[in-house]
Design an enzyme around this catalytic site. Sequence first.
Site, short mmCIF file in Angstrom:
data_model
loop_
_atom_site.label_atom_id
_atom_site.label_comp_id
_atom_site.label_asym_id
_atom_site.label_seq_id
_atom_site.Cartn_x
_atom_site.Cartn_y
_atom_site.Cartn_z
CB CYS A 81 -2.27 6.14 3.35
SG CYS A 81 -3.26 5.07 4.41
CD GLU A 91 -1.69 2.17 2.15
OE1 GLU A 91 -1.19 3.21 1.63
OE2 GLU A 91 -1.93 2.04 3.34
#
Length: 535
Positions: A305, A268
């Site tokens: 994020c 990720e």
Amino acid sequence: MATLTGLSIIGQETVSPANSATSFRAVNPATGDFLEPAYSSASLSQVESAVQRAADAASAYGKLSGKEKGRFLRSIAEGLEGAAEELVARAHLESALPLKRLQGELARTTNQLRLFAQVAEEGSWVQARIDPAQPDRKPLPRADIRSMLRPLGPVVVFGASNFPLAFSVAGGDTASAFAAGNPVLVKAHPAHPGTSEIVGRIIAGSVHTCGLPAGVFSLLFDAGVEVATALVQHPWVKAVGFTGSLAAGKALMRLAAERPDPIPCFTEMSSSNPLVVLPEALAERGTQIAAGLYESFTLGVGQFCTKPGLVFLPADSSADTFVAELTKRTAEGAAAVMLTPGICGSFHTRLNQHKAHDQVQVLAEAAQPSNSNGASAVPALLQTTGDALLKSPELAHEVFGPSTLVVRYADREQLLALARAMEGQLTASLHGTESDLMAAADLVEALQQRAGRIVFNGFPTGVEVCHAMVHGGPFPATSDSRWTSVGSQAIYRFSRPVCYQDFPEAALPDELKSGNPLDIWRLINGNWTRDAVMA
């Protein structure tokens, strides 16, 4: 809890450093001071020992019942809660994250451990499928065919910089890999080694308490890339879980793909999380949305994020009040300490690159106090046009920190073109009325092709840990858009289907036995049921 040692944990052993071992210390980003103790980087021989023990433990651990794995995961959660005060204090020193935020993150960490304990205990996640034999079928008989998901083997997990607990040693990657039946080797993040050691010792204690093979867990320290490279390239390692930068994620992906036997590498990495304010919502509650947006893009000093880093608004006067409110709040913002000096430096580098673009306007930037240290940053608001973004797509790249870029699009056709040109994202958000949403069906279609989670009338920061959550998306958000790193579906990353044909009943795993002794949901002849297989 005993004094921190600064040493890696291999199985149940705290290992002494090699004679040539390099060492490093965590830095308190709020003061710039080095923290004790010094941490010794693991040697290649220690990496080999850790992987060997994990491989030795894989078969026995992979055969554990769901109840036994659940007990293990719950034991870790209880251990973390018992060390909460020490954990939060050390994480605060190493990250400068507020104590309240870290207390919430610890609760999230223990909750996701218990979620995966529940998934393992219930057992239906293995997707047992049974197509019983049809010996009388014409023109050819059918064999008895049964399949289920099985663990992959040793999994390497990399701790993330921005979540020293929930995406670290006992985070979601570790919890889901354990729940699937895999030993885990964690490469601790060098920004919070003390926090990692405390958690690592708790996990090792749970391995012992639950009577598991010692190699089920190891924790390795290194401030460089040598340990990471050796782990990913080791032939007995079967998968990788990573949360971090695009550059580091791509490097790990290459290492995993270039092995003689390539392995899955679940990364990720990078997301700007576009947010679109639709016309009716802009007119009805634009000021309110702007206030919420400011809180979202500055939350945690913009180090989530899922931070909304792109905001799409029409170029006409309908968005002027919205932009004015966002500009005012940004200008009044305060400096805050980022996770590490390196992350702070990268933020300013990327922000300055955007500022230098001749089609980018700085709408607001809060004042930097004269006494702030080198790891602090202030909120910034930039603006560009849809034409500029289409010509300079690098403006849409993630800027990890407290800034966002307003994009003023010319018309609805250009907004749709911008959405279709977007890179893969973790999230995309839409603010609107119900009629706004219905009129934007083509925009929703474009966004769902590029994001793993679409948020309506909300902000993407704050990822719920639950069964339905998807925290993933097309590259470069992640390495593989079919998977999520948050929520119970994360377990599927660390498993693979195995088929058993014409096996005698006694030799089948319990999940596939005709009588269904575990009482799980199974697909029998195409129908989901908990019934036994009829003779």
